[in-house]
Design a protein around this motif. Structure first.
Motif, PDB file in Angstrom:
ATOM      1  N   LEU A 101      42.592  29.960  40.924  1.00 33.28           N
ATOM      2  CA  LEU A 101      43.791  30.259  40.119  1.00 33.28           C
ATOM      3  C   LEU A 101      43.170  31.639  39.882  1.00 33.28           C
ATOM      4  O   LEU A 101      44.283  32.736  39.816  1.00 33.28           O
ATOM      5  CB  LEU A 101      44.173  29.245  39.035  1.00 33.28           C
ATOM      6  CG  LEU A 101      45.225  29.882  38.236  1.00 33.28           C
ATOM      7  CD1 LEU A 101      46.356  29.714  39.208  1.00 33.28           C
ATOM      8  CD2 LEU A 101      45.370  28.831  37.214  1.00 33.28           C
ATOM      9  N   ARG A 102      42.295  31.892  39.215  1.00 35.50           N
ATOM     10  CA  ARG A 102      41.713  33.447  38.714  1.00 35.50           C
ATOM     11  C   ARG A 102      42.013  34.360  39.807  1.00 35.50           C
ATOM     12  O   ARG A 102      42.340  35.363  39.500  1.00 35.50           O
ATOM     13  CB  ARG A 102      40.321  33.193  38.279  1.00 35.50           C
ATOM     14  CG  ARG A 102      39.607  34.552  37.624  1.00 35.50           C
ATOM     15  CD  ARG A 102      38.132  34.679  37.730  1.00 35.50           C
ATOM     16  NE  ARG A 102      37.528  34.477  38.880  1.00 35.50           N
ATOM     17  CZ  ARG A 102      36.378  34.273  39.462  1.00 35.50           C
ATOM     18  NH1 ARG A 102      35.734  33.634  38.527  1.00 35.50           N
ATOM     19  NH2 ARG A 102      36.259  34.028  40.591  1.00 35.50           N
TER      20      ARG A 102
ATOM     21  N   LYS B  80      43.685  34.205  42.441  1.00 39.47           N
ATOM     22  CA  LYS B  80      45.301  34.637  42.646  1.00 39.47           C
ATOM     23  C   LYS B  80      45.775  35.343  41.471  1.00 39.47           C
ATOM     24  O   LYS B  80      46.558  36.475  41.896  1.00 39.47           O
ATOM     25  CB  LYS B  80      45.850  33.131  43.000  1.00 39.47           C
ATOM     26  CG  LYS B  80      45.566  32.589  43.956  1.00 39.47           C
ATOM     27  CD  LYS B  80      46.625  31.218  44.043  1.00 39.47           C
ATOM     28  CE  LYS B  80      46.041  30.442  45.217  1.00 39.47           C
ATOM     29  NZ  LYS B  80      46.913  29.177  45.434  1.00 39.47           N
ATOM     30  N   VAL B  81      45.415  35.176  40.387  1.00 39.74           N
ATOM     31  CA  VAL B  81      45.914  35.931  39.310  1.00 39.74           C
ATOM     32  C   VAL B  81      45.410  37.541  39.438  1.00 39.74           C
ATOM     33  O   VAL B  81      46.131  38.487  39.277  1.00 39.74           O
ATOM     34  CB  VAL B  81      45.648  35.278  37.917  1.00 39.74           C
ATOM     35  CG1 VAL B  81      45.903  36.479  36.771  1.00 39.74           C
ATOM     36  CG2 VAL B  81      46.201  34.062  37.714  1.00 39.74           C
ATOM     37  N   ASP B  82      44.296  37.747  39.758  1.00 44.43           N
ATOM     38  CA  ASP B  82      43.501  38.936  39.809  1.00 44.43           C
ATOM     39  C   ASP B  82      44.041  39.769  41.211  1.00 44.43           C
ATOM     40  O   ASP B  82      44.141  40.966  40.986  1.00 44.43           O
ATOM     41  CB  ASP B  82      41.860  38.736  40.019  1.00 44.43           C
ATOM     42  CG  ASP B  82      41.475  38.303  38.795  1.00 44.43           C
ATOM     43  OD1 ASP B  82      41.838  38.324  37.795  1.00 44.43           O
ATOM     44  OD2 ASP B  82      40.173  38.001  38.641  1.00 44.43           O
ATOM     45  N   ALA B  83      44.457  38.974  41.958  1.00 50.17           N
ATOM     46  CA  ALA B  83      45.019  39.748  43.424  1.00 50.17           C
ATOM     47  C   ALA B  83      46.560  39.858  43.261  1.00 50.17           C
ATOM     48  O   ALA B  83      47.345  40.510  43.942  1.00 50.17           O
ATOM     49  CB  ALA B  83      44.777  38.675  44.549  1.00 50.17           C
ATOM     50  N   ASP B  84      47.159  39.464  41.822  1.00 53.02           N
ATOM     51  CA  ASP B  84      48.748  39.550  41.678  1.00 53.02           C
ATOM     52  C   ASP B  84      49.339  38.920  42.614  1.00 53.02           C
ATOM     53  O   ASP B  84      50.611  39.129  42.921  1.00 53.02           O
ATOM     54  CB  ASP B  84      48.958  41.329  41.672  1.00 53.02           C
ATOM     55  CG  ASP B  84      48.446  41.950  40.540  1.00 53.02           C
ATOM     56  OD1 ASP B  84      47.938  41.459  39.486  1.00 53.02           O
ATOM     57  OD2 ASP B  84      48.256  43.214  40.605  1.00 53.02           O
ATOM     58  N   GLU B  85      49.049  37.664  42.898  1.00 48.41           N
ATOM     59  CA  GLU B  85      49.774  36.877  43.945  1.00 48.41           C
ATOM     60  C   GLU B  85      50.643  35.860  43.025  1.00 48.41           C
ATOM     61  O   GLU B  85      51.733  35.494  43.316  1.00 48.41           O
ATOM     62  CB  GLU B  85      48.718  36.101  44.747  1.00 48.41           C
ATOM     63  CG  GLU B  85      48.120  36.624  45.743  1.00 48.41           C
ATOM     64  CD  GLU B  85      47.024  35.875  46.524  1.00 48.41           C
ATOM     65  OE1 GLU B  85      47.096  34.724  46.560  1.00 48.41           O
ATOM     66  OE2 GLU B  85      46.178  36.360  47.307  1.00 48.41           O
ATOM     67  N   VAL B  86      49.904  35.667  41.628  1.00 52.44           N
ATOM     68  CA  VAL B  86      50.903  34.722  40.841  1.00 52.44           C
ATOM     69  C   VAL B  86      50.653  35.472  39.497  1.00 52.44           C
ATOM     70  O   VAL B  86      49.862  36.253  39.015  1.00 52.44           O
ATOM     71  CB  VAL B  86      50.203  33.300  40.559  1.00 52.44           C
ATOM     72  CG1 VAL B  86      50.671  32.579  42.046  1.00 52.44           C
ATOM     73  CG2 VAL B  86      48.902  33.217  40.387  1.00 52.44           C
TER      74      VAL B  86
ATOM     75  N   GLY C  59      49.995  35.075  35.531  1.00 50.39           N
ATOM     76  CA  GLY C  59      48.890  34.121  34.731  1.00 50.39           C
ATOM     77  C   GLY C  59      48.214  34.982  33.761  1.00 50.39           C
ATOM     78  O   GLY C  59      48.023  36.357  33.684  1.00 50.39           O
ATOM     79  N   PRO C  60      47.488  34.303  32.808  1.00 55.26           N
ATOM     80  CA  PRO C  60      46.596  35.017  31.846  1.00 55.26           C
ATOM     81  C   PRO C  60      45.284  35.469  32.741  1.00 55.26           C
ATOM     82  O   PRO C  60      44.959  34.975  33.612  1.00 55.26           O
ATOM     83  CB  PRO C  60      46.325  33.963  30.883  1.00 55.26           C
ATOM     84  CG  PRO C  60      46.437  32.645  31.668  1.00 55.26           C
ATOM     85  CD  PRO C  60      47.755  32.940  32.560  1.00 55.26           C
ATOM     86  N   ARG C  61      44.484  36.292  32.173  1.00 52.22           N
ATOM     87  CA  ARG C  61      43.257  36.822  32.392  1.00 52.22           C
ATOM     88  C   ARG C  61      42.441  35.602  32.399  1.00 52.22           C
ATOM     89  O   ARG C  61      42.429  35.034  31.345  1.00 52.22           O
ATOM     90  CB  ARG C  61      42.806  37.874  31.924  1.00 52.22           C
ATOM     91  CG  ARG C  61      41.195  38.187  32.053  1.00 52.22           C
ATOM     92  CD  ARG C  61      40.634  39.324  31.153  1.00 52.22           C
ATOM     93  NE  ARG C  61      41.262  40.705  31.538  1.00 52.22           N
ATOM     94  CZ  ARG C  61      42.563  41.060  30.898  1.00 52.22           C
ATOM     95  NH1 ARG C  61      42.877  40.290  29.598  1.00 52.22           N
ATOM     96  NH2 ARG C  61      42.958  42.055  30.918  1.00 52.22           N
ATOM     97  N   ILE C  62      41.545  35.375  33.285  1.00 47.11           N
ATOM     98  CA  ILE C  62      40.878  33.711  33.416  1.00 47.11           C
ATOM     99  C   ILE C  62      39.370  34.105  33.490  1.00 47.11           C
ATOM    100  O   ILE C  62      38.953  34.850  34.401  1.00 47.11           O
ATOM    101  CB  ILE C  62      41.227  32.998  34.541  1.00 47.11           C
ATOM    102  CG1 ILE C  62      42.967  32.524  34.298  1.00 47.11           C
ATOM    103  CG2 ILE C  62      40.627  31.773  34.659  1.00 47.11           C
ATOM    104  CD1 ILE C  62      43.417  31.733  35.346  1.00 47.11           C
TER     105      ILE C  62
ATOM    106  N   VAL D 236      32.206  31.324  39.592  1.00 50.19           N
ATOM    107  CA  VAL D 236      32.463  31.334  38.291  1.00 50.19           C
ATOM    108  C   VAL D 236      31.849  32.459  37.641  1.00 50.19           C
ATOM    109  O   VAL D 236      31.104  33.233  38.143  1.00 50.19           O
ATOM    110  CB  VAL D 236      31.582  29.786  37.561  1.00 50.19           C
ATOM    111  CG1 VAL D 236      31.985  28.685  38.257  1.00 50.19           C
ATOM    112  CG2 VAL D 236      30.233  30.225  37.473  1.00 50.19           C
ATOM    113  N   ASN D 237      32.713  32.931  36.532  1.00 46.09           N
ATOM    114  CA  ASN D 237      32.314  33.674  35.669  1.00 46.09           C
ATOM    115  C   ASN D 237      31.900  33.581  34.271  1.00 46.09           C
ATOM    116  O   ASN D 237      32.145  34.386  33.289  1.00 46.09           O
ATOM    117  CB  ASN D 237      33.161  35.229  35.692  1.00 46.09           C
ATOM    118  CG  ASN D 237      34.723  34.698  35.574  1.00 46.09           C
ATOM    119  OD1 ASN D 237      35.096  33.701  35.637  1.00 46.09           O
ATOM    120  ND2 ASN D 237      35.393  35.579  35.265  1.00 46.09           N
ATOM    121  N   VAL D 238      31.699  32.231  33.911  1.00 47.51           N
ATOM    122  CA  VAL D 238      31.263  31.887  32.863  1.00 47.51           C
ATOM    123  C   VAL D 238      30.525  30.541  33.055  1.00 47.51           C
ATOM    124  O   VAL D 238      31.125  29.628  33.937  1.00 47.51           O
ATOM    125  CB  VAL D 238      32.165  31.614  31.695  1.00 47.51           C
ATOM    126  CG1 VAL D 238      33.252  30.767  32.030  1.00 47.51           C
ATOM    127  CG2 VAL D 238      31.537  31.198  30.304  1.00 47.51           C
TER     128      VAL D 238
END
Length: 446
Positions: A143-144, A146-152, A154-157, A197-199
């Motif tokens: 999901l992150r 997709k959000v980063d790619a501006d496909e959906v 959403g909040p920063r994840i 993962v980034n955490v």
């Protein structure tokens, strides 16, 4: 969640708004204009009589409104909505079947849809950045991306994937990878990192929600050497590590190992305070705290029969809650970098009530409303290492903004119903969330 495709953002201007800065002193700037470019970043923050509005920018008159930085929730889970927790016994066979179903193609598709819907709820409630700390698989990573790619939209994840624990420990087997040695713990950290993962999260102690015996919550679990191995692996990749820890022994071991944030916490002695303030093994030389009062206080403040929880859960809650509240007070007193996380998806911790954690910090941990709002914006951004992009309203930062009916420092409830949410320059017009009335009425009681 709304699909964006790859269309370009529309540049816009918010005019004649007061600006709640998120500073610890509660500073409010009057009659300001904020200009946001097509890249989603802030271009101007100026008094309205000094701002230049470029041609073609969509203008929003916010007279009488307050613009604030988007909230950051540093401790979320998106696998559930935060409904009532009822006591139930699950056999080992039932547990194995449930885990197998979650990791089947049907289970993965279901979980992908679930986290997408819950991310939308968080965003519509005014949370523009989230950190997940314990996922079924790598659905939050997907999901992150997709959000980063501006496909959906959403909040920063910041996505953790499964947490790391000992066999049978906190999170196992539903949302964790288990290990018995430092070498195995390091390998599990590598597995998560290879999945993007980034955490990373470790379980330094037992927890309340999945404890099968009294006394498990707060009892040490992952050993310090294993946590050192995880931190070394993560920090080499520039990734921060969070630790679930609900006792002084667990907090100390996790901090000595080099974790970057403590989740939940305990009363603090001199060693703990020193390690928070100056942690040589952490990624940036200090460690932050997220006290997460939202999940623990209902379990001791609301009648057990009303909650429907087991005697084991009630007893474990009573054993750790006072310590977590005291830890929140200690963190505030000693100047520890204390942020805001709610532990969403736990019983009575909905995806839309981040603002309530700020209220609890004021009521139970000696914060002023300005300090609580500061913790949910600027402090969280610093603790998560994203303060170059978000957490405040400044030129060059992403436009993560809320338009509110009033100053949240004057009344935190203004955060409950934002009139407009902007995430990285993408607007959410007339944001709405579906409330769970039974849950809301219960948490209102304390």
């Amino acid at each position: 969640m709304m699909a964006i495709g790859r269309k370009e953002r529309e540049p816009f201007v918010i005019q004649h708004a007061d600006v709640a800065t998120g500073d610890a002193d509660g500073k409010l700037l009057h009659d300001m204009t904020i200009v946001v470019g097509s890249d989603g970043r802030i271009e101007q923050v100026l008094p309205s009589n000094q701002a230049f509005v470029p041609a073609g920018y969509h203008c929003i008159d916010a007279t009488g409104k307050v613009v604030a930085p988007g909230l950051i929730n540093a401790h979320t889970h998106l696998f559930a909505e935060g409904k009532m927790m009822k006591a139930k016994t699950v056999s080992p066979r039932q547990e194995q079947a449930a885990v197998a179903l979650l990791h089947s193609p049907i289970g993965k598709a279901y979980m992908a849809a679930k986290v997408k819907a819950n991310a939308k709820t968080l965003l519509n409630s005014g949370v523009t950045t989230i950190r997940s700390l314990g996922d079924v698989g790598y659905e939050m990573v997907a999901l992150r991306d997709k959000v980063d790619a501006d496909e959906v939209l959403g909040p920063r994840i910041l996505a953790s994937g499964p947490m790391l624990c000992i066999p049978g420990g906190h999170g196992d087997p539903y949302i964790a990878l288990s290990s018995t040695t430092p070498e195995e713990a390091r390998l599990n950290a590598r597995i998560n990192l290879e999945h993007g993962v980034n955490v990373i999260k470790v379980a330094a102690t037992g927890g309340v929600t999945d404890a099968k015996e009294v006394g498990v919550a707060g009892s040490p679990q992952m050993d310090e050497a294993s946590m050192v191995a995880v931190c070394e692996e993560a920090h080499e990749a520039g990734v921060i590590v969070a630790a679930h820890a609900e006792s002084a022994a667990g907090v100390k071991a996790a901090l000595r190992a080099g974790v970057d944030t403590i989740e939940h916490g305990s009363p603090m002695d001199e060693e703990i305070v020193d390690l928070f303030l100056h942690n040589p093994r952490s990624l940036r030389g200090f460690s932050g705290l997220n006290s997460t009062l939202s999940p623990c206080l209902p379990l001791v403040k609301i009648d057990q029969e009303v909650l429907g929880i087991s005697d084991i859960m009630r007893s474990n809650s009573e054993q750790v809650t006072d310590g977590m509240v005291q830890g929140a007070r200690d963190g505030h007193q000693y100047g520890i970098s204390e942020g805001v996380g709610t532990d969403t998806a736990m019983g009575l911790v909905t995806q839309y009530n981040t603002w309530r954690e700020l209220d609890l910090l004021v009521r139970y941990a000696d914060f002023t409303p300005a300090e609580a709002f500061h913790a949910a914006t600027q402090v969280n951004a610093k603790n998560l290492g994203i303060d170059d992009a978000t957490g405040s309203i400044a030129i060059g930062k992403d436009a993560d903004l809320l338009v509110l009916d009033g100053d949240p420092v004057a009344d935190l409830r203004f955060l409950e119903h934002p009139q407009l949410v902007v995430a990285r320059g993408w607007p959410v017009w007339r944001p709405k969330v579906k409330h769970m009335e039974e849950v809301d009425s219960l948490v209102e009681t304390f």
